[in-house]
Design a protein around this motif. Structure first.
Motif, PDB file in Angstrom:
ATOM      1  N   ARG A  21      41.198  51.681  36.380  1.00 23.01           N
ATOM      2  CA  ARG A  21      41.379  50.702  37.455  1.00 23.01           C
ATOM      3  C   ARG A  21      40.421  50.980  38.616  1.00 23.01           C
ATOM      4  O   ARG A  21      39.767  50.070  39.133  1.00 23.01           O
ATOM      5  N   TRP A  58      38.245  38.529  39.807  1.00 21.66           N
ATOM      6  CA  TRP A  58      36.997  38.580  40.556  1.00 21.66           C
ATOM      7  C   TRP A  58      36.239  37.279  40.435  1.00 21.66           C
ATOM      8  O   TRP A  58      36.573  36.406  39.626  1.00 21.66           O
ATOM      9  N   LYS A  62      34.161  49.879  29.027  1.00 22.25           N
ATOM     10  CA  LYS A  62      33.389  50.072  27.812  1.00 22.25           C
ATOM     11  C   LYS A  62      33.927  51.249  27.001  1.00 22.25           C
ATOM     12  O   LYS A  62      34.070  52.358  27.505  1.00 22.25           O
ATOM     13  N   CYS A 121      42.213  47.645  27.878  1.00 20.07           N
ATOM     14  CA  CYS A 121      41.308  47.868  28.999  1.00 20.07           C
ATOM     15  C   CYS A 121      39.919  47.288  28.727  1.00 20.07           C
ATOM     16  O   CYS A 121      39.420  47.370  27.616  1.00 20.07           O
ATOM     17  N   SER A 122      39.320  46.719  29.768  1.00 22.59           N
ATOM     18  CA  SER A 122      37.982  46.134  29.643  1.00 22.59           C
ATOM     19  C   SER A 122      36.862  47.158  29.779  1.00 22.59           C
ATOM     20  O   SER A 122      35.704  46.818  29.563  1.00 22.59           O
ATOM     21  N   LEU A 157      36.633  50.317  37.618  1.00 22.14           N
ATOM     22  CA  LEU A 157      36.280  48.904  37.483  1.00 22.14           C
ATOM     23  C   LEU A 157      36.399  48.163  38.808  1.00 22.14           C
ATOM     24  O   LEU A 157      35.558  47.329  39.142  1.00 22.14           O
ATOM     25  N   SER A 158      37.424  48.457  39.582  1.00 22.27           N
ATOM     26  CA  SER A 158      37.570  47.773  40.871  1.00 22.27           C
ATOM     27  C   SER A 158      36.468  48.212  41.832  1.00 22.27           C
ATOM     28  O   SER A 158      35.984  47.428  42.640  1.00 22.27           O
ATOM     29  N   LYS A 197      37.441  35.169  37.367  1.00 23.23           N
ATOM     30  CA  LYS A 197      37.229  35.904  36.138  1.00 23.23           C
ATOM     31  C   LYS A 197      38.209  37.072  36.157  1.00 23.23           C
ATOM     32  O   LYS A 197      38.604  37.547  37.223  1.00 23.23           O
ATOM     33  N   THR A 198      38.588  37.532  34.994  1.00 28.80           N
ATOM     34  CA  THR A 198      39.517  38.665  34.979  1.00 28.80           C
ATOM     35  C   THR A 198      39.002  39.777  34.077  1.00 28.80           C
ATOM     36  O   THR A 198      38.431  39.532  33.018  1.00 28.80           O
ATOM     37  N   TRP A 199      39.213  40.986  34.537  1.00 30.47           N
ATOM     38  CA  TRP A 199      39.034  42.175  33.736  1.00 30.47           C
ATOM     39  C   TRP A 199      40.382  42.853  33.639  1.00 30.47           C
ATOM     40  O   TRP A 199      41.191  42.781  34.563  1.00 30.47           O
ATOM     41  N   ALA A 234      42.385  46.522  33.058  1.00 29.39           N
ATOM     42  CA  ALA A 234      42.134  47.944  33.242  1.00 29.39           C
ATOM     43  C   ALA A 234      43.377  48.763  32.933  1.00 29.39           C
ATOM     44  O   ALA A 234      44.494  48.367  33.253  1.00 29.39           O
ATOM     45  N   VAL A 283      41.131  37.198  26.058  1.00 28.95           N
ATOM     46  CA  VAL A 283      40.214  38.334  26.053  1.00 28.95           C
ATOM     47  C   VAL A 283      39.736  38.574  24.630  1.00 28.95           C
ATOM     48  O   VAL A 283      40.530  38.921  23.759  1.00 28.95           O
TER      49      VAL A 283
END
Ligand code: ZN
Length: 78
Positions: A50, A29, A17, A14-15, A53-54, A41-43, A45, A4
């Motif tokens: 969570r 995802w 913003k 956390c991804s 983003l989910s 792909k991963t984010w 949170a 990351v």
């Protein structure tokens, strides 16, 4: 560990913003128009983001999995 940009592997953040909180969740995802089906792909949170983003991924049909960071193993990890 997770690759990351801008975060240390030992303390992923956390991804979301502008959020600098420690990540607690991994959101896996896949965008079928960009990625092959097995690609993930991963984010990351924090607890607070969570759901946000989910939801963002889920509404687009991209979300595959939500896993606690402590249990996450990257598919291509050695
Ligand atoms: Zn956050």
């Amino acid at each position: 560990m997770l690759n990351v940009p801008g975060s240390e592997p030992s303390s992923p953040i956390c991804s979301a913003k502008g959020c600098r909180a420690d990540a607690v969740w991994v959101l896996a995802w896949n965008n079928p128009s960009l990625h092959t089906p097995e690609r993930r792909k991963t984010w990351l949170a924090c607890e607070e983001h969570r759901e946000h983003l989910s939801g963002f991924l889920g509404v687009r049909g991209f979300l595959k999995d939500v896993v606690p960071l402590s249990e996450w193993e990257a598919p291509d990890a050695p």
